[in-house]
Motif scaffolding. Sequence first.
Motif, PDB file in Angstrom:
ATOM      1  N   UNK A 118      -2.600  43.003   7.906  1.00 34.73           N
ATOM      2  CA  UNK A 118      -3.535  43.329   8.985  1.00 34.73           C
ATOM      3  C   UNK A 118      -3.118  42.605  10.263  1.00 34.73           C
ATOM      4  N   UNK A 119      -3.102  43.337  11.355  1.00 36.85           N
ATOM      5  CA  UNK A 119      -2.693  42.781  12.646  1.00 36.85           C
ATOM      6  C   UNK A 119      -3.781  41.860  13.182  1.00 36.85           C
ATOM      7  N   UNK A 120      -3.396  40.643  13.586  1.00 37.84           N
ATOM      8  CA  UNK A 120      -4.369  39.683  14.119  1.00 37.84           C
ATOM      9  C   UNK A 120      -4.146  39.403  15.602  1.00 37.84           C
ATOM     10  N   UNK A 121      -2.918  39.615  16.071  1.00 39.42           N
ATOM     11  CA  UNK A 121      -2.599  39.384  17.492  1.00 39.42           C
ATOM     12  C   UNK A 121      -1.523  40.364  17.917  1.00 39.42           C
ATOM     13  N   UNK A 122      -1.657  40.851  19.144  1.00 42.08           N
ATOM     14  CA  UNK A 122      -0.641  41.758  19.692  1.00 42.08           C
ATOM     15  C   UNK A 122      -0.466  41.479  21.173  1.00 42.08           C
ATOM     16  N   UNK A 123       0.778  41.412  21.599  1.00 40.42           N
ATOM     17  CA  UNK A 123       1.077  41.315  23.031  1.00 40.42           C
ATOM     18  C   UNK A 123       1.926  42.518  23.425  1.00 40.42           C
ATOM     19  N   UNK A 124       1.646  43.044  24.603  1.00 45.68           N
ATOM     20  CA  UNK A 124       2.326  44.249  25.072  1.00 45.68           C
ATOM     21  C   UNK A 124       2.787  44.033  26.507  1.00 45.68           C
ATOM     22  N   UNK A 125       4.094  43.990  26.679  1.00 45.18           N
ATOM     23  CA  UNK A 125       4.725  43.919  28.012  1.00 45.18           C
ATOM     24  C   UNK A 125       4.220  42.742  28.841  1.00 45.18           C
ATOM     25  N   UNK A 126       4.163  41.565  28.211  1.00 43.64           N
ATOM     26  CA  UNK A 126       3.706  40.366  28.915  1.00 43.64           C
ATOM     27  C   UNK A 126       4.828  39.832  29.815  1.00 43.64           C
ATOM     28  N   UNK A 127       4.524  39.672  31.081  1.00 45.27           N
ATOM     29  CA  UNK A 127       5.432  39.046  32.039  1.00 45.27           C
ATOM     30  C   UNK A 127       4.652  38.018  32.846  1.00 45.27           C
ATOM     31  N   UNK A 128       5.350  36.985  33.279  1.00 46.92           N
ATOM     32  CA  UNK A 128       4.680  35.938  34.047  1.00 46.92           C
ATOM     33  C   UNK A 128       5.662  35.306  35.029  1.00 46.92           C
ATOM     34  N   UNK A 129       5.144  34.973  36.210  1.00 44.50           N
ATOM     35  CA  UNK A 129       5.933  34.305  37.246  1.00 44.50           C
ATOM     36  C   UNK A 129       5.347  32.934  37.553  1.00 44.50           C
ATOM     37  N   UNK A 130       6.227  32.001  37.876  1.00 44.51           N
ATOM     38  CA  UNK A 130       5.840  30.773  38.571  1.00 44.51           C
ATOM     39  C   UNK A 130       6.253  30.941  40.026  1.00 44.51           C
ATOM     40  N   UNK A 131       5.487  30.364  40.949  1.00 48.69           N
ATOM     41  CA  UNK A 131       5.748  30.585  42.376  1.00 48.69           C
ATOM     42  C   UNK A 131       6.080  29.314  43.145  1.00 48.69           C
ATOM     43  N   UNK A 132       6.075  28.174  42.467  1.00 49.76           N
ATOM     44  CA  UNK A 132       6.308  26.911  43.157  1.00 49.76           C
ATOM     45  C   UNK A 132       7.495  26.194  42.521  1.00 49.76           C
ATOM     46  N   UNK A 133       8.545  25.865  43.240  1.00 48.01           N
ATOM     47  CA  UNK A 133       8.681  25.956  44.704  1.00 48.01           C
ATOM     48  C   UNK A 133       9.131  27.338  45.191  1.00 48.01           C
ATOM     49  N   UNK A 134       9.715  28.148  44.278  1.00 54.31           N
ATOM     50  CA  UNK A 134      10.122  29.503  44.654  1.00 54.31           C
ATOM     51  C   UNK A 134       9.734  30.437  43.513  1.00 54.31           C
ATOM     52  N   UNK A 135       9.583  31.746  43.766  1.00 52.09           N
ATOM     53  CA  UNK A 135       9.231  32.675  42.692  1.00 52.09           C
ATOM     54  C   UNK A 135      10.280  32.665  41.578  1.00 52.09           C
ATOM     55  N   UNK A 136       9.781  32.576  40.330  1.00 55.61           N
ATOM     56  CA  UNK A 136      10.664  32.516  39.170  1.00 55.61           C
ATOM     57  C   UNK A 136       9.969  33.201  37.998  1.00 55.61           C
ATOM     58  N   UNK A 137      10.647  34.179  37.375  1.00 52.48           N
ATOM     59  CA  UNK A 137      10.038  34.893  36.248  1.00 52.48           C
ATOM     60  C   UNK A 137      10.309  34.120  34.963  1.00 52.48           C
ATOM     61  N   UNK A 138       9.228  33.592  34.367  1.00 53.81           N
ATOM     62  CA  UNK A 138       9.380  32.747  33.185  1.00 53.81           C
ATOM     63  C   UNK A 138       9.232  33.536  31.890  1.00 53.81           C
ATOM     64  N   UNK A 139       8.496  34.653  31.919  1.00 58.53           N
ATOM     65  CA  UNK A 139       8.374  35.547  30.771  1.00 58.53           C
ATOM     66  C   UNK A 139       8.669  36.964  31.227  1.00 58.53           C
ATOM     67  N   UNK A 140       9.486  37.678  30.442  1.00 57.40           N
ATOM     68  CA  UNK A 140       9.944  38.995  30.879  1.00 57.40           C
ATOM     69  C   UNK A 140       9.711  40.043  29.795  1.00 57.40           C
ATOM     70  N   UNK A 141       8.643  40.827  29.973  1.00 47.23           N
ATOM     71  CA  UNK A 141       8.378  42.022  29.171  1.00 47.23           C
ATOM     72  C   UNK A 141       8.344  41.703  27.668  1.00 47.23           C
TER      73      UNK A 141
END
Length: 222
Positions: A1-24
């Motif tokens: 049985x599925x208990x957790x699902x993530x779909x296309x999670x992306x995240x950026x940090x913006x300090x000191x410059x924009x940086x993608x820390x998680x990609x899809x």
Amino acid sequence: MKILEVQNISKYFYDPIPFQVLQDISFTVTKGQLLSMIGKSGSGKSTLLYVLSTMDTDYSGKLWIDNELVTGKSNDALAQLRNEKIGFVFQFHYLLQEFSCLKNVMIPALRLGKLSVDEIENKAMEKLNTLGLRDQALKPASKLSGGQQQRVAIARALINDPHIIMCDEPTGNLDTKNTAIIFDIFRNLTSELGHTIISVTHDESFARNSDRIIELVDGHLQ
């Protein structure tokens, strides 16, 4: 049985410059699974854990926990969800040193407020007993060894019978013997009691003996 699902999670940090820390990032976790997330420092694994735990909501994509879409919920609703469905174990146990082990374990259930104080105390004692610490229950946390304190922290994470236990380097501060004890506890919690554990770890043996490994490299799933 599925208990957790993530779909296309992306995240950026913006300090000191924009940086993608998680990609899809997309994957599912099934009930009763012991999952280890590995990767070099800076790979994004701890960031992903905080997204999965709903403590970080600044991301794109979708997250489901127990078949409920939690992305976009209010902070109050997420706090309630965490109290009911997620337990936390960190590298540092964060126990209140002057409190007894029993009082430390009771705290999340007192915060949730669904049981009486007597019921919570009895339940906390049961959790300590499960982890072999019943005889330490009334001792101040400061009087316990590091391995024992981490077991108290696990009991605290279990007090509300969470669906998922999120761990960030749970054995990072422990020696080989205590690491083995903690892993055996986790294995019992998943295989015998049906809890799901998602753990960030640098410990190769811990990861290798898990049910599943997710590796992050530069914010990507491998």
